[in-house]
Design an enzyme around this catalytic site. Structure first.
Site, mmCIF file in Angstrom:
data_model
loop_
_atom_site.group_PDB
_atom_site.id
_atom_site.type_symbol
_atom_site.label_atom_id
_atom_site.label_comp_id
_atom_site.label_asym_id
_atom_site.label_seq_id
_atom_site.Cartn_x
_atom_site.Cartn_y
_atom_site.Cartn_z
ATOM 1 N N GLU A 74 48.664 -14.162 3.976
ATOM 2 C CA GLU A 74 49.188 -13.134 4.886
ATOM 3 C C GLU A 74 50.580 -13.513 5.358
ATOM 4 O O GLU A 74 50.861 -14.698 5.549
ATOM 5 C CB GLU A 74 48.261 -12.973 6.102
ATOM 6 N N HIS A 131 45.426 -6.902 9.154
ATOM 7 C CA HIS A 131 45.008 -7.823 10.218
ATOM 8 C C HIS A 131 45.143 -7.162 11.594
ATOM 9 O O HIS A 131 45.836 -7.658 12.485
ATOM 10 C CB HIS A 131 45.823 -9.117 10.161
#
Length: 525
Positions: free
Chosen positions: A260, A278
């Site tokens: 990420e 997220h």
């Protein structure tokens, strides 16, 4: 007292910091490490979210720094070890985003079941597709919750409102506690085999990385749907991709990823995958809640109180420090060691015998509980919150003292009972604070509690130890030390091998098949 606030923390949290009359400086722009090194000596506390990294040089420069606050759960952007070394408490806000993450899990589950994102996209492109987006109901489906901490419990309770049957796996929650929240506690294998939907709520640790992989997916029922709002890497993305392609997994909803941030993944190309960037904690309320929680913690500490959500060890009282500290490392390692021998128990029984029974054992009990809980909690475990987390899972903690330690000057014994396989481990400090594990399930051994170990209860007969040594040697795993404890010839015994490398699950499986081996566990300290 002066407090520095960075990263756009909610104004409501800042108001809490100002209430006692503290001076609060709020800086919106991104600061470099060097700028913070120059500024930090003037401050007693600093508050950040995730953008600013509080590094070792910044901490070293914070000569007046007493507390670092993270308005959120993760503390990856804070050098906690450096803070601990400098006597600075690090606090976070583990409860503030619980509801946000739980609700996002349910949102993804519903979106997955009813093809909401796909139908939305198609209709906006001018396609009226009803038959193609026929979904499934949550009612009467079985939801498997892996990890019943704060967020997992919140999800389980809300799923019952959809008339789902909820089963769950968590080695550190009792059957009694599971019944209280309406969950049938089962094995991980049972979750895989029975659940229509599976949601993951675990911390990312060496034990949980790739927990859901090709082998796990193969055990699941055809058409299972999987949701992950916990941590990327717990699900092997390549294995999940293959299972989605074959139809073994009907769909997946993912909020977190192995890497990420990311905008590219083979998973993004599949029509039966729902993804979000997220967003689990990204609600207005959660951002306010974490700011309020961490602000209250900082005020408490600066006013001389004890924080509830410290993620590192607070100072031991000076009068106890010299006596207690040598035992702390041993106590925590005993907890870590025994927690890797069994995953099902309801009681933690600790006995202090000999010299150690005469000192303040409260920090030692906390250290043991911290060692036990550390790998299985969905929030960071510290000396402040370890006991609270254990009791929150319904675990019973019992402590006794004995004047004599028999063959030792001091002895700490930890037992995990209330499950099908009770375990016990004992440790002592020899001269010069030399820590040793000296008892496993009543068998005498003498092992330094560090590194990698294989623990194998077995029947005491020829060639078993040799076959184990040959097997791991064939896989280039070197033996650094060996101990065997037994009570009588030909009876049960326990073998402990100190090894130089991690022993993979496949090799543990081969060891378990050796005639005479009762069980085998890999322990990492």
């Amino acid at each position: 007292m002066r407090i520095l606030v960075l990263d756009g923390v909610s104004e409501k949290g800042i108001d809490i910091l100002r209430e006692p009359g503290f001076t609060v400086d709020v800086i919106e722009e991104k600061l470099s490490e060097q700028q913070l090194v120059e500024m930090i000596p003037a401050y007693d506390a600093v508050v950040v979210r995730s953008a600013t990294k509080i590094t070792a040089p910044i901490i070293a420069a914070g000569v007046n720094l007493k507390v670092i606050g993270r308005a959120g759960v993760g503390v990856d952007n804070i050098d906690v070890q450096a803070a601990t070394q400098h006597g600075i408490i690090v606090v976070n806000a583990p409860d503030g985003n619980t509801i946000a993450a739980a609700e996002h899990t349910l949102a993804l589950m519903l979106a997955l079941a009813r093809h909401v994102p796909q139908a939305n996209e198609a209709l906006k492109k001018g396609k009226w597709l009803r038959k193609e987006f026929t979904g499934v109901e949550l009612r009467d489906k079985i939801l498997g919750v892996i990890g019943l901490g704060r967020i997992g419990t919140a999800v389980a309770k809300r799923a019952q409102g959809f008339a789902m049957k909820v089963i769950g796996y968590d080695p550190y929650i009792t059957h009694e506690r599971a019944r209280e929240i309406g969950v049938e506690l089962v094995s991980l294998e049972d979750v895989y085999r029975e659940a229509d939907f599976i949601t993951v709520h675990l911390p990312k640790t060496k034990e949980t990385v790739n927990l859901i992989n090709r082998e796990a997916l193969a055990k699941m029922k055809p058409g299972v749907r999987i949701i992950n709002v916990a941590r990327g890497g717990i699900i092997n993305e390549q294995d999940l991709y293959e299972a989605l392609k074959t139809g073994k997994v009907a769909g997946a909803a993912l909020d977190v990823f192995e890497v990420e941030p990311t905008t590219e993944s083979p998973l993004f190309e599949l029509p039966n995958v729902v993804v979000t960037p997220h967003l689990g904690a990204s609600t207005e309320e959660a951002q306010v809640n974490v700011a309020l929680d961490v602000a209250r913690e900082i005020v408490t500490i600066l006013q001389g109180g004890m924080a509830q959500n410290a993620v590192n060890m607070p100072a031991i009282p000076k009068e106890d420090a010299l006596v207690v500290k040598p035992y702390l490392a041993l106590a925590e390692k005993l907890g870590k060691f025994i927690s890797q021998l069994t995953s099902e128990f309801e009681n933690i029984e600790i006995t202090y015998a000999g010299d150690v029974a005469c000192i303040n054992t409260a920090p030692l009990t906390t250290a043991i509980i911290k060692g036990i809980m550390e790998s299985y909690s969905d929030v960071p475990v510290s000396y402040v919150n370890a006991v609270q987390l254990a009791k929150g899972r319904g675990l019973r903690i019992m402590e006794t003292r004995e004047e004599e330690a028999h063959d030792y000057t001091n002895l700490i014994t930890v037992k995990l009972t209330g499950g099908p396989c009770p375990k016990a481990v004992g440790g002592t400090l020899f001269r010069d604070n030399d820590a040793r594990i000296v008892l496993i399930d009543g068998y005498r051994i003498d092992m330094v509690p560090e590194g990698y170990m294989l623990v194998a209860p077995h029947i005491d007969k020829p060639r078993i130890i040799g076959r184990v040594g040959t097997l791991i040697g064939e896989h280039d795993i070197n033996i650094a030390g060996m101990q065997v404890g037994r009570k009588q010839v030909g009876g049960r015994a326990v073998m402990v091998l100190a090894v130089d490398n991690v022993v993979p699950e496949a090799i543990l499986g081969e060891i378990a098949k050796i005639d005479g081996i009762i069980d085998v566990k890999f322990v990492s300290l």
